[in-house]
Design an enzyme around this catalytic site. Structure first.
Site, PDB file in Angstrom:
ATOM      1  N   HIS A  41     -99.555  48.377   5.685  1.00 14.62           N
ATOM      2  CA  HIS A  41     -98.972  47.384   6.589  1.00 14.62           C
ATOM      3  C   HIS A  41     -98.103  46.390   5.818  1.00 14.62           C
ATOM      4  CE1 HIS A  41     -99.351  44.645  10.238  1.00 14.62           C
ATOM      5  NE2 HIS A  41     -98.881  43.820   9.313  1.00 14.62           N
ATOM      6  N   GLU A  42     -98.643  45.830   4.743  1.00 11.68           N
ATOM      7  CA  GLU A  42     -97.892  44.830   3.975  1.00 11.68           C
ATOM      8  C   GLU A  42     -96.716  45.464   3.235  1.00 11.68           C
ATOM      9  OE1 GLU A  42     -98.601  41.975   4.797  1.00 11.68           O
ATOM     10  OE2 GLU A  42    -100.583  42.318   5.651  1.00 11.68           O
ATOM     11  N   HIS A  83     -93.735  45.435   5.441  1.00 10.43           N
ATOM     12  CA  HIS A  83     -93.079  44.125   5.409  1.00 10.43           C
ATOM     13  C   HIS A  83     -92.210  43.974   4.158  1.00 10.43           C
ATOM     14  CE1 HIS A  83     -95.114  42.888   8.930  1.00 10.43           C
ATOM     15  NE2 HIS A  83     -96.264  42.542   8.381  1.00 10.43           N
TER      16      HIS A  83
END
Length: 262
Positions: A161-162, A165
């Protein structure tokens, strides 16, 4: 006799930019195989950030709490490095991040100057409040919340997920700074929830959130709204919901750098 390092056999027509990208990609792959030093005793900059507010000061912790924090950190860093070597989605995202230059104006430490020189950006394990499992900062890199993980698979989802980003910040240009442009924030949250595994059926089942139809889309939308609502630049949950709805149809099908997802 020591052999000189073997150089890649480039085609004469390969551009200089392709050659530089290939060298960065190869260096990253080579570094994955190298063992990393544990940094659990170091005081990370994340401690001083607003993201860590609400945590018990280290000076007030008992010896038992400090030992638990150290054990959590060592487990988190072990899983992090194993995933960097073995997880298809984490390896894929790390490779693609290494092929992109840092975002304009980025103050993030270079890999060789960070606590994780074997990775293309800093990935730090720290204890966190109960409301989060990870975070991303343009200045500090990726935070993994060592006390919030149930399993290595949970770490894999949070790290993926990160990393989405981190890739988005290098690839796309928001209107102003990241975090100030709510539409850009909503879009990267939609993409991260969609691509990372956060919304797979098994994960939603443990949260007691499931639907007979469009379960994945409902999860992505719900979690993106919660993330945008937590942005200090967002005035209310209603505004977060409106912004997510405005960009959902354009950001949901965007699976870059993946060709597609299943």
């Amino acid at each position: 006799m020591t052999r000189p390092p073997q150089q890649p056999a480039f085609d004469p027509h390969d551009s200089p930019s392709f050659r530089r990208s290939f060298e960065r990609w190869r260096a990253t792959l080579s570094a994955f195989a190298a063992p990393a030093r544990l940094r659990c005793d170091d005081k990370a900059a994340w401690d001083q950030g607003a993201i860590m507010q609400g945590q018990q000061p280290d000076a007030d912790k008992s010896d038992r709490d400090r030992k638990r924090d150290l054990a959590d950190c060592r487990r988190c860093e072990k899983w992090r490095d194993e995933l960097a070597r073995e997880s298809p989605i984490v390896r894929f995202m790390l490779q693609h991040i290494s092929l992109l230059p840092p975002a304009p104006g980025s103050t993030m430490p270079a890999p060789e100057q960070s606590d994780t020189p074997h990775l293309p950006l800093p990935v730090t394990c720290q204890p966190c409040p109960p409301t989060m499992a990870g975070g991303y900062s343009s200045e500090l890199g990726i935070l993994l919340c060592q006390n919030r993980f149930m399993s290595r698979a949970h770490v894999e989802d949070a790290l993926a997920h990160e990393l989405v980003h981190a890739w988005d910040e290098r690839r796309f240009k928001p209107r102003g700074k990241w975090g100030e442009d709510l539409r850009a924030h909503a879009c990267t949250e939609i993409r991260a929830e969609n691509l990372s595994g956060d919304c797979r059926f098994g994960r939603e089942f443990t949260r007691r959130n499931w639907h007979f139809t469009k379960q994945h889309q409902a999860c992505v939308r719900r979690r993106a709204i919660l993330s945008v609502a937590a942005n200090p630049n967002c005035k209310s949950k209603d505004e977060a919901e409106r912004v997510v709805n405005e960009v959902f149809e354009s950001c949901w099908p965007d699976t870059r750098p993946f060709d597609e997802i299943y």
